[in-house]
Design a protein around this motif. Structure first.
Motif, PDB file in Angstrom:
ATOM      1  N   ARG A  97     -67.568  40.565  47.329  1.00 17.68           N
ATOM      2  CA  ARG A  97     -68.932  40.544  46.800  1.00 17.68           C
ATOM      3  C   ARG A  97     -69.962  40.592  47.930  1.00 17.68           C
ATOM      4  N   GLU A  98     -69.661  39.933  49.020  1.00 15.96           N
ATOM      5  CA  GLU A  98     -70.632  39.817  50.114  1.00 15.96           C
ATOM      6  C   GLU A  98     -70.558  40.987  51.098  1.00 15.96           C
ATOM      7  N   TYR A  99     -69.366  41.541  51.305  1.00 13.41           N
ATOM      8  CA  TYR A  99     -69.219  42.546  52.345  1.00 13.41           C
ATOM      9  C   TYR A  99     -68.694  43.893  51.835  1.00 13.41           C
ATOM     10  N   GLY A 100     -68.057  43.949  50.680  1.00  6.08           N
ATOM     11  CA  GLY A 100     -67.378  45.162  50.255  1.00  6.08           C
ATOM     12  C   GLY A 100     -68.210  46.038  49.353  1.00  6.08           C
ATOM     13  N   THR A 101     -67.713  47.249  49.149  1.00  7.93           N
ATOM     14  CA  THR A 101     -68.321  48.191  48.194  1.00  7.93           C
ATOM     15  C   THR A 101     -67.786  47.904  46.798  1.00  7.93           C
ATOM     16  N   LEU A 102     -68.310  48.648  45.824  1.00  9.69           N
ATOM     17  CA  LEU A 102     -67.865  48.451  44.451  1.00  9.69           C
ATOM     18  C   LEU A 102     -66.394  48.825  44.316  1.00  9.69           C
ATOM     19  N   GLU A 103     -65.989  49.924  44.968  1.00 10.20           N
ATOM     20  CA  GLU A 103     -64.595  50.339  44.891  1.00 10.20           C
ATOM     21  C   GLU A 103     -63.674  49.294  45.507  1.00 10.20           C
ATOM     22  N   GLU A 104     -64.105  48.728  46.596  1.00  8.14           N
ATOM     23  CA  GLU A 104     -63.286  47.703  47.257  1.00  8.14           C
ATOM     24  C   GLU A 104     -63.221  46.433  46.411  1.00  8.14           C
ATOM     25  N   PHE A 105     -64.340  46.099  45.751  1.00  2.81           N
ATOM     26  CA  PHE A 105     -64.329  44.936  44.860  1.00  2.81           C
ATOM     27  C   PHE A 105     -63.405  45.171  43.669  1.00  2.81           C
ATOM     28  N   ASP A 106     -63.438  46.389  43.104  1.00  2.93           N
ATOM     29  CA  ASP A 106     -62.544  46.709  41.982  1.00  2.93           C
ATOM     30  C   ASP A 106     -61.081  46.648  42.410  1.00  2.93           C
ATOM     31  N   TYR A 114     -52.888  37.098  50.174  1.00  5.27           N
ATOM     32  CA  TYR A 114     -53.299  36.676  48.824  1.00  5.27           C
ATOM     33  C   TYR A 114     -52.098  36.416  47.917  1.00  5.27           C
ATOM     34  N   SER A 115     -50.967  37.053  48.209  1.00  2.43           N
ATOM     35  CA  SER A 115     -49.789  36.900  47.364  1.00  2.43           C
ATOM     36  C   SER A 115     -48.852  35.785  47.849  1.00  2.43           C
ATOM     37  N   LYS A 116     -49.224  35.097  48.929  1.00  4.01           N
ATOM     38  CA  LYS A 116     -48.374  34.027  49.439  1.00  4.01           C
ATOM     39  C   LYS A 116     -48.537  32.769  48.609  1.00  4.01           C
ATOM     40  N   ARG A 117     -47.532  31.935  48.683  1.00  2.00           N
ATOM     41  CA  ARG A 117     -47.551  30.670  47.945  1.00  2.00           C
ATOM     42  C   ARG A 117     -47.970  29.557  48.889  1.00  2.00           C
ATOM     43  N   PHE A 118     -49.129  28.950  48.614  1.00  3.98           N
ATOM     44  CA  PHE A 118     -49.647  27.864  49.428  1.00  3.98           C
ATOM     45  C   PHE A 118     -49.570  26.556  48.646  1.00  3.98           C
ATOM     46  N   PRO A 119     -49.534  25.440  49.316  1.00  2.00           N
ATOM     47  CA  PRO A 119     -49.459  24.158  48.607  1.00  2.00           C
ATOM     48  C   PRO A 119     -50.688  23.916  47.747  1.00  2.00           C
ATOM     49  N   GLY A 120     -50.467  23.180  46.659  1.00  6.95           N
ATOM     50  CA  GLY A 120     -51.561  22.813  45.769  1.00  6.95           C
ATOM     51  C   GLY A 120     -52.196  24.025  45.118  1.00  6.95           C
ATOM     52  N   VAL A 121     -53.516  24.073  45.177  1.00 10.23           N
ATOM     53  CA  VAL A 121     -54.262  25.186  44.589  1.00 10.23           C
ATOM     54  C   VAL A 121     -54.676  26.181  45.672  1.00 10.23           C
ATOM     55  N   GLY A 122     -53.959  26.180  46.793  1.00 10.37           N
ATOM     56  CA  GLY A 122     -54.314  27.080  47.884  1.00 10.37           C
ATOM     57  C   GLY A 122     -54.198  28.543  47.517  1.00 10.37           C
ATOM     58  N   SER A 123     -53.197  28.900  46.699  1.00 12.01           N
ATOM     59  CA  SER A 123     -53.031  30.295  46.302  1.00 12.01           C
ATOM     60  C   SER A 123     -54.222  30.770  45.473  1.00 12.01           C
ATOM     61  N   GLU A 124     -54.676  29.941  44.550  1.00 13.09           N
ATOM     62  CA  GLU A 124     -55.853  30.307  43.770  1.00 13.09           C
ATOM     63  C   GLU A 124     -57.094  30.412  44.656  1.00 13.09           C
ATOM     64  N   ASP A 125     -57.203  29.497  45.633  1.00 15.56           N
ATOM     65  CA  ASP A 125     -58.383  29.501  46.501  1.00 15.56           C
ATOM     66  C   ASP A 125     -58.465  30.771  47.339  1.00 15.56           C
ATOM     67  N   ILE A 126     -57.325  31.229  47.874  1.00 13.28           N
ATOM     68  CA  ILE A 126     -57.373  32.421  48.714  1.00 13.28           C
ATOM     69  C   ILE A 126     -57.700  33.652  47.887  1.00 13.28           C
ATOM     70  N   CYS A 127     -57.246  33.680  46.641  1.00  8.07           N
ATOM     71  CA  CYS A 127     -57.599  34.803  45.760  1.00  8.07           C
ATOM     72  C   CYS A 127     -59.098  34.812  45.475  1.00  8.07           C
ATOM     73  N   ASN A 128     -59.634  33.663  45.145  1.00 12.54           N
ATOM     74  CA  ASN A 128     -61.069  33.588  44.879  1.00 12.54           C
ATOM     75  C   ASN A 128     -61.883  33.857  46.141  1.00 12.54           C
ATOM     76  N   SER A 129     -61.359  33.456  47.295  1.00 19.23           N
ATOM     77  CA  SER A 129     -62.062  33.733  48.553  1.00 19.23           C
ATOM     78  C   SER A 129     -62.129  35.227  48.814  1.00 19.23           C
ATOM     79  N   TRP A 130     -61.071  35.944  48.464  1.00 23.55           N
ATOM     80  CA  TRP A 130     -61.087  37.398  48.646  1.00 23.55           C
ATOM     81  C   TRP A 130     -62.158  38.037  47.766  1.00 23.55           C
ATOM     82  N   LEU A 131     -62.255  37.570  46.536  1.00 20.25           N
ATOM     83  CA  LEU A 131     -63.279  38.116  45.651  1.00 20.25           C
ATOM     84  C   LEU A 131     -64.678  37.825  46.181  1.00 20.25           C
ATOM     85  N   ARG A 132     -64.917  36.602  46.673  1.00 19.46           N
ATOM     86  CA  ARG A 132     -66.233  36.292  47.240  1.00 19.46           C
ATOM     87  C   ARG A 132     -66.506  37.150  48.475  1.00 19.46           C
ATOM     88  N   PHE A 133     -65.456  37.374  49.267  1.00 18.38           N
ATOM     89  CA  PHE A 133     -65.610  38.210  50.459  1.00 18.38           C
ATOM     90  C   PHE A 133     -66.033  39.626  50.077  1.00 18.38           C
TER      91      PHE A 133
END
Length: 846
Positions: free
Chosen positions: A540-549, A519-538
């Protein structure tokens, strides 16, 4: 050994001058007077020494590069000249294993072996050579040599024994299958077959009438078969048949014999064959022209093939392909068409396999042909050993693109994967091991060249998936992704693929750990933002509240950091591209508007009346624009700005590319690069620069290029190569002349402007128009200035419009929900009608 070499030397000089053959005979006899002088002996020894040095150089060259066709051909030629029998035989066998030999090479080989054969079984070896020779290319002379050799050398055939007759007839039937439908030369095989059967007829004893009658029916059947095939000289075959029938019937002659009354079906078949021949006569005439270039002749063959394919007779199509390939053995278009036709028509069988084998031997540098060959072997249920050998052999050749290598590796893996589904349980481990080895070889070879590409990522994704599906080895699959990330860790798709695999396997914790790594890597374009948002969606779908926080705590600072970084860097690349596109569109519209508004025709203005003493039209003259306030444009200025822009653009271009001696090449295959074009014009020479036009967003070739030459001589030679083929596409080559395009564009613009001005000058009863620069139209009495649309007003009362343009508002716009045709008037209406006096007061009210 010496005796064999002498016989061979005499045989290779069959077409040499008479004194050369005598000299060879003197050497064979061991004469002391082989040459007339010492000088001749010295020159011959020097020539022999030079040949041996050249042979040694060729041997060294072939040991380092055994796939050099020209070196093989030259090596065979030198050994044949020197009479090195054993080396020559080995050289021919080595060349035959790698490349097809021409019919001339096969004929020379067979004749040389026939002149050397003295041991038992030598004739059988020569028959084997002929059997192998007729498979390379379709050649009527080669088939006739084969047939004549069997008739002369085979004792059973000479004696007309049952086995010999069966052998000869099988050979003739094979020849008819391969070349009996050859329209121009196939009749030679038919005639040879008939002559053989007639010779057999005369060997039958008269005491056996049944055998004679059976042989007569056999000869008659050959005539009937030939007359039903569209061949050249079909009328001569009919006359020969009539003559033969007349010989068998003592009561009739050839002229009076009526084939239709005795054999009506033969006449119908003959007429149909004649019609088929006539429908192909024009195509045969086109491909048989002597003055036709190779490119045009190949094109005529392709047209002919298209005609045959429209009729749908597979045997005739196959024979025509064989004829075309015999003349153009390295044409990729022919081999692609031939192999695809055979796969579609027959799909399986030794015939299709043989066509694919010959395709790869003639054009081994085309990866698609090797892929087709491997698929053909898989369809025919070939052994794993045979398929593996073909795959290994394909990797020995050099292909033009890395994608061809990738396609070969994937085809091999696909075949092994499909084989696991149908093979025995005991063979699964070996297939799985072969899959792993193939993937590893592909990765080792392609990774340095296809780094950070989607193709290489898909290869590793396929590899990892098979590790989990076939081998149930999750650790091996993870090792595949980890190995790929070491070289292509900057690819966002690689991390996503790794995460997707873990999620599909149910390893949520491993997927989460991968998110934490990337998540902290630098990807071309908006890839860095996309991977961060993908982690949050992940989470929401699979994690607990503590893991989401926890994910929020890590992602939010990173997103803010990326936002600040974006602000410091300015607009992103996507925004730059979008802004550039918008700017280009605006400039284009602006330039078109400038062209249209350079000299717009002025509207005819009403004459301005004089100021009345009663005060009517007061302040009207204040709104009139005085053209004297602004210097008028001279007619010779052109009245516009388009021409200087073209001139500046031309000057700017001339500083970089003069286009004085340049060829414009179009219809280029997108795979072609500068090296391919350089090689294409290598026979012309004089190339100084090659500029391939590419798309500014994708960087891919647009199929266009400029090629600069030293002088016009080379340019004219390059233009002469117009319509020649490169990578299966016909190039269009012309001299580049950008000035011509600019002159035509400027001429059209000038004519349009002149036409517009002329139209205005002819209006208003011949009065001059204010649209022409330099003219100041006046009123009807010639006093006072007229109205000019081009001069800005200096009047204090002049109202300047600012803000949005409202003059272009559509007049038909209505409020939402308003359906009446008349404009809405919300003012209260006077219901009482007005009288005539009231109307007069309204009209004359001052």
């Amino acid at each position: 050994m010496a005796e064999e070499e002498v016989e061979f030397a005499g045989d290779r000089n069959d077409e040499a001058p008479e004194e050369t053959m005598e000299e060879a005979g003197d050497v064979a006899a061991g004469s002391d007077a082989a040459y007339d002088s010492d000088s001749d002996s010295d020159s011959d020894s020097e020539s022999e020494s030079g040949d041996r040095l050249q042979v040694e150089a060729l041997e060294s060259q072939l040991s380092s590069n055994p796939l050099n066709y020209d070196a093989h051909a030259q090596y065979v030629k030198l050994l044949r000249k020197m009479g090195e029998v054993q080396k020559l035989r080995q050289a021919r066998e080595a060349m035959c294993a790698l490349f097809p030999l021409t019919p001339t090479m096969w004929q020379e080989w067979a004749r040389d072996e026939a002149s050397l054969t003295t041991e038992l079984g030598g004739d059988a070896r020569i028959e084997g050579l002929y059997e192998q020779a007729v498979k390379d290319y379709l050649s009527i002379p080669l088939w006739l040599d084969y047939i004549n050799f069997v008739q002369e050398k085979c004792p059973s055939v000479r004696e007309c024994s049952p086995d010999g007759l069966s052998k000869a007839r099988n050979l003739f039937e094979s020849a008819l299958t391969a070349s009996g439908l050859h329209i121009t030369e196939g009749n030679k095989i038919w005639e040879a077959y008939r002559e053989f059967e007639q010779a057999v007829y005369y060997t039958i004893d008269d005491a056996d009438p049944d055998a004679k009658e059976k042989q007569l029916q056999r000869i008659r059947g050959l005539f009937h078969r030939q007359l039903s095939v569209p061949l050249s000289k079909l009328e001569d075959a009919l006359l020969a048949y009539k003559s033969w029938e007349a010989e068998q019937r003592a009561d009739v002659d050839a002229e009076s014999f009526d084939v239709g009354s005795s054999f009506p079906h033969v006449v119908l078949a003959y007429q149909k064959a004649l019609e088929l021949y006539n429908s192909r006569a024009d195509y045969e005439q086109q491909i048989s022209k002597d003055d036709l270039s190779d490119v045009d002749k190949l094109q005529q063959y392709l047209v002919y093939l298209k005609f045959e394919e429209s009729l749908g007779d597979p045997i005739r199509i196959q024979v025509l392909y064989e004829r075309a390939i015999a003349e153009f053995p390295v044409s990729s278009d022919l081999w692609f068409g031939y192999t695809r036709f055979m796969d579609k028509t027959l799909k399986i069988g030794d015939v299709v396999k043989d066509v694919h084998l010959r395709a790869t031997k003639n054009c081994p540098w085309l990866g698609e042909l090797w892929v087709g060959y491997m698929l053909c072997l898989e369809r025919s249920r070939a052994s794993e050993t045979e398929i593996s050998a073909v795959f290994e052999k394909s990797l020995q050749f050099t292909f033009s693109t890395l994608e061809e290598y990738l396609d070969l590796f994937l085809t091999r893996v696909d075949g092994l994967r499909r084989k696991i589904a149908i093979t025995a349980e005991s063979e699964v481990p070996s297939c799985y091991l072969s899959i792993k080895e193939t993937f590893q070889r592909a990765s080792d070879y392609l990774s340095p060249h296809l780094k950070d590409t989607a193709a290489l990522m898909h290869l590793h994704a396929y590899w990892a998936r098979l590790e989990t599906k076939l081998g149930n080895d999750i650790a091996a699959a993870r090792a595949v992704w980890e190995s790929f990330l070491k070289t292509s860790g900057s690819m966002l798709e690689a991390w996503r693929g790794y995460i997707t695999m873990e999620i599909e396997l149910g390893n949520i914790g491993n997927a989460r750990s991968i998110f934490k790594r990337c998540y902290s890597k630098r990807f071309p374009g908006v890839g860095s933002e996309d991977i961060c948002n993908s982690w949050l969606r992940f989470e929401r779908e699979y994690g607990t509240l503590e893991e989401f926080d926890l994910a929020l705590q890590k992602v939010r600072p990173r997103l803010k950091e990326l936002e600040l970084f974006a602000l410091q860097q300015g607009p992103s690349e996507a925004d730059k591209l979008e802004n550039a596109a918008k700017k280009s569109a605006r400039e284009k519209r602006k330039s078109n508007a400038d062209v249209n508004s350079e000299n717009p025709p002025a509207k005819r203005q009403k004459e301005i009346p004089k100021s009345s003493s009663k005060g009517k039209h007061k302040n009207t003259t204040d709104k009139v624009v005085n053209s004297d306030d602004v210097p008028a444009k001279k007619p010779e200025d052109g009245g516009g700005t388009k021409e200087p822009e073209l001139k500046d653009s031309s000057d700017k271009k001339s500083k970089t590319f003069t286009d004085q001696c340049t060829a414009f090449v179009s219809n280029i295959d997108i795979k072609a690069n500068q090296g391919h074009l350089q090689e294409f014009f290598s026979d012309v020479g004089g190339v100084t620069a090659i500029r391939i036009l590419r798309d500014k967003f994708t960087g891919k070739s647009r199929g266009l290029a400029y090629v600069d030459f030293v002088d016009d001589k080379y340019l004219e030679a390059a233009v002469a190569k117009n319509r020649q083929m490169l990578f299966g596409k016909r190039l269009s080559i012309a001299r580049s002349d950008p000035k011509k395009g600019r002159k035509e564009s400027a001429g059209r613009s000038t004519n349009a402007e002149a036409g517009g001005a002329g139209d205005q000058s002819n209006t208003n009863n011949g009065e001059p128009s204010s649209a022409i620069p330099g003219n100041s139209p006046r009123d009807s009495k010639g006093k006072g200035p007229g109205i000019s649309r081009f001069a800005p007003s200096r009047s204090k009362e002049q109202v300047q419009l600012k803000g949005r343009n409202t003059f272009a508002m559509p007049r038909s716009v209505k409020p939402l929900g308003w359906s009446a045709t008349a404009p809405r008037d919300d003012a209260p209406r006077d219901e009482k009608p007005k009288s005539n006096d009231e109307f007069r007061q309204m009209l004359f009210k001052k």
